[in-house]
Design a protein around this motif. Structure first.
Motif, mmCIF file in Angstrom:
data_model
loop_
_atom_site.group_PDB
_atom_site.id
_atom_site.type_symbol
_atom_site.label_atom_id
_atom_site.label_comp_id
_atom_site.label_asym_id
_atom_site.label_seq_id
_atom_site.Cartn_x
_atom_site.Cartn_y
_atom_site.Cartn_z
ATOM 1 N N TYR A 122 48.076 42.749 49.222
ATOM 2 C CA TYR A 122 49.295 42.219 48.364
ATOM 3 C C TYR A 122 49.793 43.144 47.248
ATOM 4 O O TYR A 122 48.910 43.221 46.393
ATOM 5 N N PHE A 123 50.895 43.833 47.161
ATOM 6 C CA PHE A 123 51.424 44.692 46.352
ATOM 7 C C PHE A 123 51.362 43.882 44.798
ATOM 8 O O PHE A 123 50.877 44.365 43.966
ATOM 9 N N TRP A 124 51.961 42.652 44.947
ATOM 10 C CA TRP A 124 52.418 42.015 43.697
ATOM 11 C C TRP A 124 50.960 41.773 43.029
ATOM 12 O O TRP A 124 50.947 41.388 41.805
ATOM 13 N N HIS A 125 49.974 41.594 43.905
ATOM 14 C CA HIS A 125 48.655 41.051 43.410
ATOM 15 C C HIS A 125 48.034 42.418 42.550
ATOM 16 O O HIS A 125 47.689 42.112 41.525
ATOM 17 N N SER A 126 48.184 43.316 42.971
ATOM 18 C CA SER A 126 47.657 44.504 42.258
ATOM 19 C C SER A 126 48.486 44.867 41.136
ATOM 20 O O SER A 126 47.880 45.287 40.245
ATOM 21 N N VAL A 127 49.877 44.584 41.137
ATOM 22 C CA VAL A 127 50.772 44.798 39.968
ATOM 23 C C VAL A 127 50.333 43.800 38.776
ATOM 24 O O VAL A 127 50.255 44.146 37.746
ATOM 25 N N GLY A 128 50.252 42.583 39.203
ATOM 26 C CA GLY A 128 49.634 41.631 38.266
ATOM 27 C C GLY A 128 48.392 42.055 37.546
ATOM 28 O O GLY A 128 48.211 41.853 36.338
ATOM 29 N N ASN A 129 47.414 42.273 38.475
ATOM 30 C CA ASN A 129 46.080 42.534 38.130
ATOM 31 C C ASN A 129 46.165 43.774 37.061
ATOM 32 O O ASN A 129 45.515 43.644 36.029
ATOM 33 N N ARG A 130 46.833 44.888 37.328
ATOM 34 C CA ARG A 130 46.986 45.997 36.408
ATOM 35 C C ARG A 130 47.678 45.732 35.016
ATOM 36 O O ARG A 130 47.429 46.059 33.954
ATOM 37 N N MET A 131 48.517 44.568 35.222
ATOM 38 C CA MET A 131 49.288 44.189 33.839
ATOM 39 C C MET A 131 48.450 43.372 33.163
ATOM 40 O O MET A 131 48.487 43.615 31.613
ATOM 41 N N LEU A 132 47.738 42.520 33.643
ATOM 42 C CA LEU A 132 46.726 41.692 32.729
ATOM 43 C C LEU A 132 45.767 42.892 32.409
ATOM 44 O O LEU A 132 44.997 42.422 31.202
ATOM 45 N N THR A 133 45.163 43.482 32.858
ATOM 46 C CA THR A 133 44.262 44.686 32.488
ATOM 47 C C THR A 133 44.875 45.402 31.367
ATOM 48 O O THR A 133 44.052 45.753 30.368
ATOM 49 N N LEU A 134 45.979 45.814 31.450
ATOM 50 C CA LEU A 134 46.776 46.703 30.319
ATOM 51 C C LEU A 134 46.628 45.755 29.125
ATOM 52 O O LEU A 134 46.438 46.137 28.114
ATOM 53 N N LEU A 135 47.291 44.363 29.318
ATOM 54 C CA LEU A 135 47.225 43.573 28.201
ATOM 55 C C LEU A 135 45.949 43.463 27.352
ATOM 56 O O LEU A 135 45.889 43.550 26.350
ATOM 57 N N SER A 136 45.177 43.126 28.334
ATOM 58 C CA SER A 136 43.646 42.984 27.948
ATOM 59 C C SER A 136 43.187 44.179 27.025
ATOM 60 O O SER A 136 42.755 44.254 26.132
ATOM 61 N N ASN A 137 43.417 45.455 27.513
ATOM 62 C CA ASN A 137 43.118 46.949 27.057
ATOM 63 C C ASN A 137 43.651 46.743 25.710
ATOM 64 O O ASN A 137 43.269 47.039 24.730
ATOM 65 N N CYS A 138 45.067 46.380 25.461
ATOM 66 C CA CYS A 138 45.699 46.491 24.451
ATOM 67 C C CYS A 138 45.300 45.370 23.272
ATOM 68 O O CYS A 138 45.170 45.799 22.018
ATOM 69 N N LEU A 139 44.675 44.338 23.682
ATOM 70 C CA LEU A 139 44.307 43.270 22.821
ATOM 71 C C LEU A 139 42.845 43.517 22.380
ATOM 72 O O LEU A 139 42.544 43.203 21.280
ATOM 73 N N THR A 140 42.015 44.346 23.004
ATOM 74 C CA THR A 140 40.566 44.664 22.955
ATOM 75 C C THR A 140 40.370 46.031 22.429
ATOM 76 O O THR A 140 39.338 46.502 21.938
ATOM 77 N N ASN A 141 41.294 47.069 22.723
ATOM 78 C CA ASN A 141 41.166 48.368 22.342
ATOM 79 C C ASN A 141 39.844 49.090 23.085
ATOM 80 O O ASN A 141 39.238 49.860 22.838
ATOM 81 N N ILE A 142 39.911 48.476 24.511
ATOM 82 C CA ILE A 142 38.935 49.376 25.445
ATOM 83 C C ILE A 142 39.618 49.731 26.498
ATOM 84 O O ILE A 142 40.874 49.084 26.917
ATOM 85 N N ASN A 143 39.142 50.590 27.286
ATOM 86 C CA ASN A 143 39.988 51.048 28.485
ATOM 87 C C ASN A 143 39.683 50.766 29.882
ATOM 88 O O ASN A 143 39.224 51.539 30.660
ATOM 89 N N LEU A 144 39.455 49.530 30.035
ATOM 90 C CA LEU A 144 39.104 49.101 31.488
ATOM 91 C C LEU A 144 40.117 49.453 32.578
ATOM 92 O O LEU A 144 41.391 49.388 32.080
ATOM 93 N N THR A 145 39.766 49.645 33.719
ATOM 94 C CA THR A 145 40.680 49.569 34.720
ATOM 95 C C THR A 145 40.735 48.739 35.658
ATOM 96 O O THR A 145 41.737 48.424 36.528
ATOM 97 N N ASP A 146 39.992 47.472 35.593
ATOM 98 C CA ASP A 146 39.965 46.122 36.502
ATOM 99 C C ASP A 146 39.270 45.347 35.696
ATOM 100 O O ASP A 146 37.981 44.891 36.086
ATOM 101 N N MET A 147 39.865 44.372 34.875
ATOM 102 C CA MET A 147 39.559 43.440 33.963
ATOM 103 C C MET A 147 39.008 42.161 34.958
ATOM 104 O O MET A 147 38.291 41.518 34.780
ATOM 105 N N GLU A 148 39.929 42.019 36.157
ATOM 106 C CA GLU A 148 39.732 40.761 36.779
ATOM 107 C C GLU A 148 38.602 40.890 37.777
ATOM 108 O O GLU A 148 38.683 40.028 38.611
ATOM 109 N N THR A 149 38.075 42.134 37.818
ATOM 110 C CA THR A 149 37.122 42.233 38.902
ATOM 111 C C THR A 149 35.902 41.117 38.925
ATOM 112 O O THR A 149 35.438 40.688 37.874
#
Length: 252
Positions: A122-149
């Motif tokens: 699913y394309f939109w699943h991958s988009v949502g995952n990356r957006m959540l990971t980006l927000l997580s990185n903004c809030l934590t100042n760490i550079n994960l690529t896959d927070m939802e793993t």
């Protein structure tokens, strides 16, 4: 391993886990399954001495199942495994390596790193995952690529020292925020991923994405920086210094 209505994949997944060339204890927490998963788990426990089965009194959610399993764990490391075919236990040695070499306290298995095989879904699943990971990185100042793993691995004493509140899929953002607030050493390792469709039993939906978003904001505001217990901090020179400074101030 949290289990909820996974009779079609349960035996095979357990066999794959037990086939890994590592000394391990597999703790399966059944979260109120009604499809025969509990009976299968009882058989597997009787056949394999390193399989432990814990039964929730009712369906309480993935986070609640993980919380119970984490409390019961006794090994050096805790690795989270789903009871389906999306993640491959053959990746365990690579995930454990930074922990065994004492380079890391936490390891995330990223579906977006490396060259391991990935099923296209699913394309939109991958988009949502990356957006959540980006927000997580903004809030934590760490550079994960896959927070939802799913594949998150911890030194046992560290994970057991972190209070877990979320009962459902909010576990992923909650633990990520809390790990970051403790300034733990985090590594990422590329993993393979064999995602399944909703027809094949996938359970997470858009409401879980909204809950994840809420949890990221909630815990980034609510959770304050927390020093590790002294016994753990002593193994982290930078954190141990912080403890000494606190002690010095208290004496004055």
């Amino acid at each position: 391993m949290p289990v909820y209505n996974e009779r079609n994949s349960l035996r095979a997944v357990v066999e794959r886990v037990l086939a890994v060339p590592q000394e391990l204890e597999l703790i399966c927490v059944d979260d109120g399954s009604r499809d025969g998963s509990r009976e299968i788990l009882a058989e597997l426990q009787s056949q394999h001495p390193n399989v432990r089965v814990l039964l929730q009194p009712k369906n309480m959610g993935k986070g609640a199942a993980l919380r119970r399993g984490i409390q019961e764990a006794t090994g050096d490391f805790i690795l989270i495994q789903d009871a389906d075919f999306e993640y491959d236990p053959a990746d365990y040695p690579n995930l454990l390596e930074p922990l065994i070499e004492r380079k890391a306290d936490v390891v995330y298995g990223s579906r977006f790193l490396g060259s391991r095989p990935h099923r296209v879904l699913y394309f939109w699943h991958s988009v949502g995952n990356r957006m959540l990971t980006l927000l997580s990185n903004c809030l934590t100042n760490i550079n994960l690529t896959d927070m939802e793993t799913c594949y998150k691995v911890f030194r046992r004493e560290i994970l057991q020292s972190i209070p877990i509140e979320e009962n459902c899929f909010g576990f992923e953002p909650e633990i990520t925020i809390k790990v970051a607030k403790r300034r733990l050493r985090i590594y990422e390792v590329g993993i393979s991923y064999w995602g399944r469709t909703y027809e094949e039993g996938k359970k997470i939906g858009w409401k879980d994405g909204v809950r994840c978003l809420w949890c990221l904001v909630k815990y980034s505001i609510k959770e304050r920086s927390v020093p590790l217990p002294r016994s753990i901090a002593s193994e982290h020179p930078a954190l141990a210094v912080g403890h000494n400074k606190s002690d010095s101030g208290a004496d004055n």
